[in-house]
Design a protein around this motif. Structure first.
Motif, PDB file in Angstrom:
ATOM      1  N   SER A   1       0.821  -1.205   0.000  1.00 57.82           N
ATOM      2  CA  SER A   1       0.000   0.000   0.000  1.00 57.82           C
ATOM      3  C   SER A   1       0.861   1.265   0.000  1.00 57.82           C
ATOM      4  O   SER A   1       0.333   2.369   0.111  1.00 57.82           O
ATOM      5  CB  SER A   1      -0.914   0.002   1.235  1.00 57.82           C
ATOM      6  OG  SER A   1      -0.145  -0.043   2.424  1.00 57.82           O
ATOM      7  N   LYS A   2       2.177   1.103  -0.122  1.00 56.12           N
ATOM      8  CA  LYS A   2       3.077   2.257  -0.175  1.00 56.12           C
ATOM      9  C   LYS A   2       4.376   1.848  -0.866  1.00 56.12           C
ATOM     10  O   LYS A   2       4.536   0.711  -1.313  1.00 56.12           O
ATOM     11  CB  LYS A   2       3.351   2.782   1.237  1.00 56.12           C
ATOM     12  CG  LYS A   2       4.039   1.777   2.154  1.00 56.12           C
ATOM     13  CD  LYS A   2       4.265   2.362   3.541  1.00 56.12           C
ATOM     14  CE  LYS A   2       4.986   1.359   4.455  1.00 56.12           C
ATOM     15  NZ  LYS A   2       5.229   1.912   5.810  1.00 56.12           N
ATOM     16  N   THR A   3       5.310   2.762  -0.909  1.00 54.17           N
ATOM     17  CA  THR A   3       6.585   2.552  -1.604  1.00 54.17           C
ATOM     18  C   THR A   3       7.400   1.410  -0.979  1.00 54.17           C
ATOM     19  O   THR A   3       7.512   1.303   0.238  1.00 54.17           O
ATOM     20  CB  THR A   3       7.429   3.841  -1.575  1.00 54.17           C
ATOM     21  OG1 THR A   3       6.710   4.877  -2.253  1.00 54.17           O
ATOM     22  CG2 THR A   3       8.773   3.636  -2.254  1.00 54.17           C
TER      23      THR A   3
ATOM     24  N   LYS B   1       5.354  -1.914 -11.817  1.00 53.91           N
ATOM     25  CA  LYS B   1       4.249  -1.996 -12.780  1.00 53.91           C
ATOM     26  C   LYS B   1       3.180  -2.987 -12.317  1.00 53.91           C
ATOM     27  O   LYS B   1       1.989  -2.732 -12.400  1.00 53.91           O
ATOM     28  CB  LYS B   1       4.778  -2.443 -14.145  1.00 53.91           C
ATOM     29  CG  LYS B   1       5.604  -1.413 -14.884  1.00 53.91           C
ATOM     30  CD  LYS B   1       6.058  -1.993 -16.218  1.00 53.91           C
ATOM     31  CE  LYS B   1       6.996  -1.032 -16.947  1.00 53.91           C
ATOM     32  NZ  LYS B   1       7.483  -1.621 -18.236  1.00 53.91           N
ATOM     33  N   GLN B   2       3.647  -4.126 -11.830  1.00 55.95           N
ATOM     34  CA  GLN B   2       2.719  -5.198 -11.452  1.00 55.95           C
ATOM     35  C   GLN B   2       1.969  -4.907 -10.163  1.00 55.95           C
ATOM     36  O   GLN B   2       0.777  -5.214 -10.037  1.00 55.95           O
ATOM     37  CB  GLN B   2       3.492  -6.509 -11.263  1.00 55.95           C
ATOM     38  CG  GLN B   2       4.072  -7.074 -12.536  1.00 55.95           C
ATOM     39  CD  GLN B   2       4.947  -8.296 -12.302  1.00 55.95           C
ATOM     40  OE1 GLN B   2       5.730  -8.659 -13.159  1.00 55.95           O
ATOM     41  NE2 GLN B   2       4.840  -8.927 -11.148  1.00 55.95           N
ATOM     42  N   MET B   3       2.661  -4.300  -9.186  1.00 59.81           N
ATOM     43  CA  MET B   3       2.092  -4.160  -7.849  1.00 59.81           C
ATOM     44  C   MET B   3       1.437  -2.811  -7.611  1.00 59.81           C
ATOM     45  O   MET B   3       0.820  -2.589  -6.573  1.00 59.81           O
ATOM     46  CB  MET B   3       3.177  -4.435  -6.800  1.00 59.81           C
ATOM     47  CG  MET B   3       3.788  -5.829  -6.941  1.00 59.81           C
ATOM     48  SD  MET B   3       5.157  -6.165  -5.806  1.00 59.81           S
ATOM     49  CE  MET B   3       4.241  -6.557  -4.303  1.00 59.81           C
ATOM     50  N   GLY B   4       1.616  -1.904  -8.560  1.00 58.53           N
ATOM     51  CA  GLY B   4       0.925  -0.630  -8.470  1.00 58.53           C
ATOM     52  C   GLY B   4       1.459   0.328  -7.429  1.00 58.53           C
ATOM     53  O   GLY B   4       0.763   1.261  -7.011  1.00 58.53           O
ATOM     54  N   GLN B   5       2.684   0.121  -6.992  1.00 59.76           N
ATOM     55  CA  GLN B   5       3.325   1.017  -6.029  1.00 59.76           C
ATOM     56  C   GLN B   5       4.768   1.281  -6.473  1.00 59.76           C
ATOM     57  O   GLN B   5       5.381   0.431  -7.131  1.00 59.76           O
ATOM     58  CB  GLN B   5       3.338   0.401  -4.626  1.00 59.76           C
ATOM     59  CG  GLN B   5       1.970   0.236  -3.983  1.00 59.76           C
ATOM     60  CD  GLN B   5       1.314   1.556  -3.652  1.00 59.76           C
ATOM     61  OE1 GLN B   5       1.968   2.591  -3.554  1.00 59.76           O
ATOM     62  NE2 GLN B   5      -0.013   1.521  -3.468  1.00 59.76           N
ATOM     63  N   PRO B   6       5.329   2.445  -6.100  1.00 66.11           N
ATOM     64  CA  PRO B   6       6.727   2.719  -6.462  1.00 66.11           C
ATOM     65  C   PRO B   6       7.670   1.707  -5.806  1.00 66.11           C
ATOM     66  O   PRO B   6       7.471   1.317  -4.654  1.00 66.11           O
ATOM     67  CB  PRO B   6       6.967   4.126  -5.905  1.00 66.11           C
ATOM     68  CG  PRO B   6       5.605   4.716  -5.721  1.00 66.11           C
ATOM     69  CD  PRO B   6       4.705   3.578  -5.382  1.00 66.11           C
ATOM     70  N   VAL B   7       8.654   1.281  -6.556  1.00 61.90           N
ATOM     71  CA  VAL B   7       9.724   0.443  -6.018  1.00 61.90           C
ATOM     72  C   VAL B   7      11.028   1.184  -6.291  1.00 61.90           C
ATOM     73  O   VAL B   7      11.416   1.369  -7.447  1.00 61.90           O
ATOM     74  CB  VAL B   7       9.763  -0.951  -6.679  1.00 61.90           C
ATOM     75  CG1 VAL B   7      10.926  -1.769  -6.118  1.00 61.90           C
ATOM     76  CG2 VAL B   7       8.441  -1.690  -6.448  1.00 61.90           C
TER      77      VAL B   7
END
Length: 332
Positions: free
Chosen positions: A38-40, A66-72
């Motif tokens: 739910s966050k980076t 891209k897959q998880m919808g959060q910044p990595v």
């Protein structure tokens, strides 16, 4: 009859009471897994930007984002064979938002090099997945009059080559250099740098003439002619360098040193989160674009489960301890 009914009722109530916490825990883990992330997410790398670990971390991180919808994001904390980064992650919150991308230099070689470490690679981490493996490639400056392993050995014996560079003590590059010394009966002096990029800069400049380097890092310089590829450190030829022979082919039989990179989480990270990360990494490694990039860079895709990676790690520590002892490799 009434007594039996009462007993049966009590047994059902007892079973329900005993199973309730298990059901709640399962539901909680399921919710945690569904809500995550739910966050980076940060992936800590124990080496400088531009090296093999950094390249792999940024590529896998971009796909996971891209897959998880959060910044990595990738956070570089170089130094001490990656142990600075490992210490940081081992002491971070075990919530799946602090991960480490590491190789054997940090997780299985460092424990044999340092008298004391502020972390235990087995007890303080949960393996997520072993991502990729790759050989190293021996490269020399174009001015070096050698095009084969045999010619490199002859130059060293003639006193015309004296040293080799590495990204730092205890890494696969250092191990490869010392194994090469041992198996060939020569002595190239180890020149450690703070990161692969720094070492590579001096090899390209001709300051240090020889280096065992990660294939994806040096491939562009081999293609441009700024470096000459002599041999790869795997038992079979590297996909990205099919015309470059192996050290074993060249005469040093069974010479093999591979670099691998894997994802790790702090020890108390929930198993459901670790499994989700592993599953997402497996999906990422199947993406055609990422597979093509890794193949071009000479990387072999692994994508193991947490259990497989854990078993592998347990076997690797004693194996590399023997290599470190035999070569008398110490922290510098």
């Amino acid at each position: 009859m009434k007594h039996r009914t009462v007993v049966a009722s009590r047994r059902r109530m007892l079973c329900a009471a005993l199973l309730a916490p298990v059901a709640m825990l399962s539901a909680t883990m399921s919710l945690a897994n569904d809500a995550y992330p739910s966050k980076t997410i940060r992936i800590v790398v124990g080496f400088a930007p531009g090296g093999g670990a950094d390249i792999v971390a940024r590529q896998i991180g971009a796909q996971l984002s891209k897959q998880m919808g959060q910044p990595v994001i990738v956070e570089n904390r170089p130094g001490a064979t990656g142990t600075i980064a490992a210490t940081n992650v081992s002491q971070s919150s075990a919530d799946g938002y602090s991960l480490m991308l590491a190789s054997q230099s940090t997780m299985v070689i460092a424990p044999s090099m340092y008298a004391r470490l502020p972390f235990d690679p087995i007890k303080d981490f949960k393996p997520v997945t072993q991502l990729v493996s790759m050989p190293l490639v021996m490269v020399v400056h174009p001015s070096v009059p050698a095009g084969s392993v045999r010619e490199v050995i002859e130059l060293v014996r003639a006193g015309k080559l004296a040293s080799y560079a590495s990204s730092g003590p205890g890494g696969p590059q250092h191990i490869a250099g010392e194994l090469f010394n041992t198996m060939s009966g020569i002595k190239l002096t180890h020149v450690p740098y703070k990161g692969e990029s720094a070492a590579l800069t001096d090899v390209i400049a001709g300051t240090v003439p020889v280096m065992f380097a990660n294939v994806p890092v040096v491939a562009p310089f081999i293609k441009s002619g700024k470096l000459k590829a002599i041999a790869v450190s795997s038992l079979s030829r590297a996909p990205g360098l099919p015309n470059v022979p192996t050290v074993s082919e060249a005469g040093l039989r069974n010479f093999e040193v591979l670099t691998w990179y894997g994802l790790f989480a702090p020890a108390n990270t929930p198993s459901a989160v670790v499994q989700k990360l592993s599953d997402e990494a497996t999906v990422a490694l199947k993406q055609p674009e990422l597979r093509a990039k890794f193949a071009e860079q000479g990387l072999s895709i692994l994508g193991t489960t947490p259990a497989q990676f854990g078993k592998f790690m347990t076997a690797e520590v004693p194996k590399w301890a023997g290599v470190v002892k035999a070569a008398n490799i110490q922290a510098e």
